[in-house]
Scaffold this motif. Structure first.
Motif, mmCIF file in Angstrom:
data_model
loop_
_atom_site.group_PDB
_atom_site.id
_atom_site.type_symbol
_atom_site.label_atom_id
_atom_site.label_comp_id
_atom_site.label_asym_id
_atom_site.label_seq_id
_atom_site.Cartn_x
_atom_site.Cartn_y
_atom_site.Cartn_z
ATOM 1 N N THR A 1 0.831 -1.209 0.000
ATOM 2 C CA THR A 1 0.000 0.000 0.000
ATOM 3 C C THR A 1 0.861 1.254 0.000
ATOM 4 O OG1 THR A 1 -1.785 -1.123 1.202
ATOM 5 C CG2 THR A 1 -1.777 1.288 1.258
ATOM 6 N N GLU A 2 1.899 1.256 0.819
ATOM 7 C CA GLU A 2 2.797 2.421 0.880
ATOM 8 C C GLU A 2 3.496 2.645 -0.453
ATOM 9 O OE1 GLU A 2 4.475 2.807 5.388
ATOM 10 O OE2 GLU A 2 4.989 0.947 4.324
ATOM 11 N N LYS A 3 3.963 1.566 -1.072
ATOM 12 C CA LYS A 3 4.674 1.697 -2.350
ATOM 13 C C LYS A 3 3.734 2.144 -3.466
ATOM 14 C CE LYS A 3 6.674 -2.358 -1.630
ATOM 15 N NZ LYS A 3 7.506 -3.593 -1.739
ATOM 16 N N LYS A 4 2.507 1.693 -3.430
ATOM 17 C CA LYS A 4 1.538 2.135 -4.436
ATOM 18 C C LYS A 4 1.211 3.615 -4.273
ATOM 19 C CE LYS A 4 -0.658 -2.337 -5.307
ATOM 20 N NZ LYS A 4 -1.900 -3.153 -5.166
ATOM 21 N N GLN A 5 1.175 4.088 -3.038
ATOM 22 C CA GLN A 5 0.936 5.509 -2.797
ATOM 23 C C GLN A 5 2.096 6.354 -3.325
ATOM 24 O OE1 GLN A 5 0.280 5.644 1.454
ATOM 25 N NE2 GLN A 5 -1.926 5.270 1.263
ATOM 26 N N ILE A 6 3.316 5.883 -3.079
ATOM 27 C CA ILE A 6 4.497 6.591 -3.592
ATOM 28 C C ILE A 6 4.455 6.629 -5.113
ATOM 29 C CG2 ILE A 6 7.016 6.507 -3.818
ATOM 30 C CD1 ILE A 6 7.072 5.201 -1.020
ATOM 31 N N GLU A 7 4.134 5.488 -5.708
ATOM 32 C CA GLU A 7 4.077 5.380 -7.165
ATOM 33 C C GLU A 7 3.066 6.368 -7.754
ATOM 34 O OE1 GLU A 7 3.048 1.957 -10.537
ATOM 35 O OE2 GLU A 7 2.881 1.528 -8.402
ATOM 36 N N LYS A 8 1.884 6.416 -7.179
ATOM 37 C CA LYS A 8 0.843 7.301 -7.691
ATOM 38 C C LYS A 8 1.229 8.766 -7.540
ATOM 39 C CE LYS A 8 -4.172 7.930 -7.478
ATOM 40 N NZ LYS A 8 -5.444 7.479 -6.831
ATOM 41 N N LYS A 9 1.775 9.120 -6.378
ATOM 42 C CA LYS A 9 2.202 10.509 -6.151
ATOM 43 C C LYS A 9 3.348 10.889 -7.090
ATOM 44 C CE LYS A 9 0.886 10.800 -1.265
ATOM 45 N NZ LYS A 9 1.400 10.926 0.131
#
Length: 310
Positions: A66-74
């Motif tokens: 979840t954290e990595k997906k948030q970084i990716e999207k941002k």
């Protein structure tokens, strides 16, 4: 060659009007366009998402999915902003760029200038390296930016002309050493901006170090030039304050580059880059295959000499 130039000119004539129009959009519309571009690249096209995910998995093994997906999207949202901000440089003007890219401690550069010292401003692909142009309106030394030429000579000239309006002279990586040597001989105090976090070719590798916990080859070109010409290496930390606004802070890596151990300037630079990434990873340029040579140490040709040697 004439056919290639004709094709390049045709492409330039077709694309330039669109760039001109985008550059003159008010920021509110520019960022609406960025939101649309983000939807295309992230959700529909999936531009280099495999590379981004691989990089994030490599450097953040302890973060949750979840954290990595948030970084990716941002990151993709920021990348779209930055791409359009690069185009906006065509029409932002001196006052506009100084307002949107500020510096917290310009006195460091001013002090070095007063001592007649040239500076090597080292920065990574982080936050905004485009609007560092703001610096050239606020210093006395001559500004030079090291870059890779664009294949289309018409777009290359456009980029050079835009930078020149802000007092920056672009110099290619091949001509950098020659120009620095010439400036030193003529007593010209220069400020040389260079992005130092690219992945060097194995055939040119002379130094390996840890970057985000992974051993990879590190570019030492900036350190070499600092040692050869006694140029002060300065790290520029860039922070994104909010959409369209950035802040830079200078850190002198050493005041006497010839006196410290070889490769320490390079290692110190990467330690600073890591701090920025750990604080706000979404602003690093994750589409680059920065760790592609990991695990290949020992496969490169023998080193040709320490940084102080040509």
């Amino acid at each position: 060659m004439p056919i290639i130039l004709s094709v390049q000119r045709l492409v330039f004539l077709l694309v330039y009007p669109l760039l001109w129009l985008i550059a003159r959009l008010p920021f509110s519309l520019l960022y609406l366009l960025s939101d649309f571009l983000f939807f295309l690249l992230f959700h529909l096209i999936g531009y280099r998402r495999k590379v981004v995910r691989k990089n994030l998995n490599l450097v953040f093994p302890d973060k949750s999915e979840t954290e990595k997906k948030q970084i990716e999207k941002k990151f993709y949202a920021h990348m779209c902003d930055m791409f359009l901000e690069m185009i906006k440089t065509m029409a932002i003007g001196h006052d506009g760029i100084i307002k949107r890219f500020t510096f917290t401690n310009l006195e460091i550069i001013h002090s070095l200038e007063s001592q007649g010292k040239s500076t090597m401003v080292m920065l990574p692909h982080y936050a905004s390296w485009e609007w560092v142009l703001s610096l050239n309106n606020q210093i006395k030394s001559l500004g030079f930016g090291v870059y890779q030429p664009i294949g289309n000579k018409y777009f290359d000239k456009l980029v050079r002309d835009i930078r020149a309006e802000f007092g920056l002279t672009l110099i290619t990586t091949k001509e950098t050493r020659k120009i620095i040597a010439k400036n030193e001989k003529e007593g010209i105090v220069g400020s040389y901006g260079i992005i130092c976090d690219q992945s060097p070719m194995l055939i040119r590798t002379r130094h390996w170090g840890k970057f985000m916990g992974i051993e990879v080859p590190l570019h030492i070109g900036a350190e070499e030039m600092c040692k050869q010409h006694n140029i002060t290496p300065v790290y520029l930390k860039v922070e994104k304050l909010k959409r369209g606004f950035y802040q830079g802070t200078f850190t002198v890596l050493t005041e006497d580059p010839r006196s410290i151990p070889d490769y320490e300037i390079t290692d110190a630079f990467f330690r600073e880059v890591e701090k920025s990434i750990q604080k706000a990873p979404e602003y690093y340029f994750w589409t680059h295959r920065r760790w592609k040579h990991r695990g290949k140490k020992g496969q490169e040709p023998a080193a040709k000499g320490p940084p102080g040697q040509p």
